[in-house]
Design a protein around this motif. Sequence first.
Motif, PDB file in Angstrom:
ATOM      1  N   ASP A 291       4.823 -18.155   3.656  1.00 34.71           N
ATOM      2  CA  ASP A 291       3.516 -17.620   3.441  1.00 34.71           C
ATOM      3  C   ASP A 291       3.084 -17.422   1.900  1.00 34.71           C
ATOM      4  N   ALA A 292       1.934 -17.187   1.490  1.00 30.60           N
ATOM      5  CA  ALA A 292       1.594 -16.785   0.144  1.00 30.60           C
ATOM      6  C   ALA A 292       1.407 -15.269   0.182  1.00 30.60           C
ATOM      7  N   HIS A 293       2.655 -14.490   0.227  1.00 31.05           N
ATOM      8  CA  HIS A 293       2.558 -13.128   0.243  1.00 31.05           C
ATOM      9  C   HIS A 293       2.256 -12.431  -0.761  1.00 31.05           C
ATOM     10  N   LEU A 294       1.579 -11.074  -0.503  1.00 28.41           N
ATOM     11  CA  LEU A 294       1.102 -10.171  -1.571  1.00 28.41           C
ATOM     12  C   LEU A 294       1.988  -9.538  -2.561  1.00 28.41           C
ATOM     13  N   ILE A 295       3.253  -9.435  -2.082  1.00 27.41           N
ATOM     14  CA  ILE A 295       4.570  -8.764  -2.731  1.00 27.41           C
ATOM     15  C   ILE A 295       5.516 -10.017  -2.717  1.00 27.41           C
ATOM     16  N   PRO A 296       6.349  -9.485  -3.624  1.00 27.19           N
ATOM     17  CA  PRO A 296       7.661 -10.474  -3.586  1.00 27.19           C
ATOM     18  C   PRO A 296       8.511 -10.259  -2.358  1.00 27.19           C
ATOM     19  N   ALA A 297       8.514 -11.472  -1.316  1.00 22.71           N
ATOM     20  CA  ALA A 297       9.083 -11.428   0.001  1.00 22.71           C
ATOM     21  C   ALA A 297      10.024 -12.576   0.357  1.00 22.71           C
TER      22      ALA A 297
ATOM     23  N   LYS B  14       0.946  -1.021   0.073  1.00 23.50           N
ATOM     24  CA  LYS B  14       0.003  -0.067   0.062  1.00 23.50           C
ATOM     25  C   LYS B  14       0.958   1.377   0.000  1.00 23.50           C
ATOM     26  N   ALA B  15       1.997   1.195   0.577  1.00 22.95           N
ATOM     27  CA  ALA B  15       2.822   2.421   0.801  1.00 22.95           C
ATOM     28  C   ALA B  15       3.831   2.541  -0.320  1.00 22.95           C
ATOM     29  N   GLY B  16       3.690   1.535  -1.478  1.00 25.69           N
ATOM     30  CA  GLY B  16       4.457   1.564  -2.746  1.00 25.69           C
ATOM     31  C   GLY B  16       5.782   1.025  -2.521  1.00 25.69           C
ATOM     32  N   GLY B  17       5.994  -0.061  -1.744  1.00 27.20           N
ATOM     33  CA  GLY B  17       7.203  -0.580  -1.503  1.00 27.20           C
ATOM     34  C   GLY B  17       7.006  -1.927  -2.705  1.00 27.20           C
ATOM     35  N   VAL B  18       8.005  -2.377  -3.316  1.00 30.85           N
ATOM     36  CA  VAL B  18       8.388  -3.390  -4.146  1.00 30.85           C
ATOM     37  C   VAL B  18       8.739  -4.764  -3.808  1.00 30.85           C
TER      38      VAL B  18
END
Length: 398
Positions: free
Chosen positions: A72-78, A51-55
């Motif tokens: 975990d099934a993260h919502l961004i590459p993690a 949400k804060a714009g991190g990639v």
Amino acid sequence: MYPLIYPGKSGGLSASLCMENSLDPNSVRGKIVICDRGSSARTAKGLVVKKAGGVGMILANGVSNGEGLVGDAHLIPACAVGSSEGDEIKAYLASNSTASATINFQGTEIGVKPAPVVASFSGRGPNGLNPEILKPDLIAPGVNILAAWTEAVGPTGLDSDTRKTEFNILSGTSMACPHVSGAAALLKSAHPDWSPAAIRSAMMTTASLIDNSLNPMVDESSKKPATPYDYGAGHLNLDLAMDPGLVYDLTDNDYVSFLCAIEYGPKTIQVITRSQVSCPMRKPLLENLNYPSITAMFPTRLTGVSSKTFFRMVTNVGEADAVYHVRVEPPKGVKVSVKPGKLVFSETTRRLGYYVSITVDSRNLVLDDSGAVFGSISWVDGKHVVRSPIVVTQTDPL
């Protein structure tokens, strides 16, 4: 490569944990954000970063989780890292303000050693309510479990996760529990006449204590050898549980005696049994509950030599004519004697009892970091090893 940022360096605790509304979009936009684990759901932190714009996100463990990692099934590459690697990455960033990073997926690694290990989040003993009964009973697979998943919710369970997937990876006691439940169901189908206590006994007395590198199982967070306060009787081994040799069985009356021993009144017990019960005039001994583990509790102000005796009854569920010999591994500084040292079963003798005497000398007893010392007794017939953990501890009666 993307610039790295650790919001915890300049921000407060909530920023270091990537809590809701804690990140400044101007400073994290287009960057890989280091978030500390804890206080909020791991996948929720990724959503905050997104949400804060991190990639991307690097999720760093604190000391309490140690090196324990879960997928975990993260919502961004993690990427999740243990506490020592997390500290290294933060130190690298602190000395290089223009540090950059990328996250490369190297594929699935199989045959990882050592495994199994006791997960950092796994429930630990001693038993807070009745320390005379060792808990946990045993451990089972509960980390990064791949299984079918409903399409009614996204893989993270977060409201904003609209993804659909047929499979998911979860971790927790909630994953170990169905493994044990499934094992119990298989044991019940193979042995329809076994009671719940017999099934538990079969799983406990055959549980495994070594990992795939043939060393004693370790505790993931401390990297030290685990103890029965971490794994109970050991790690579930269903193949061996199918043919345990001997079982420690319990009847309804045994449970009633146990409830009388912990001073439940007849009216309270009736809520559980749904039939009238009466407790004997002489209070039953808690330590004689026919459990597949033995916990000996001595007072903390112990001086000199003190001894406790336990009675156990085993039922032969293997070949009728079997002879078992006892094998004792006494806890450090403790004397353990078993009488008789030999059990002879036949067509007509299926159940036999034995006594275990545990003797401590206050001058020799040194408890370890967990406040106990551990050993075991095993009954061996050449084919089966029927093992029970022994825990010796000191406590003041309430």
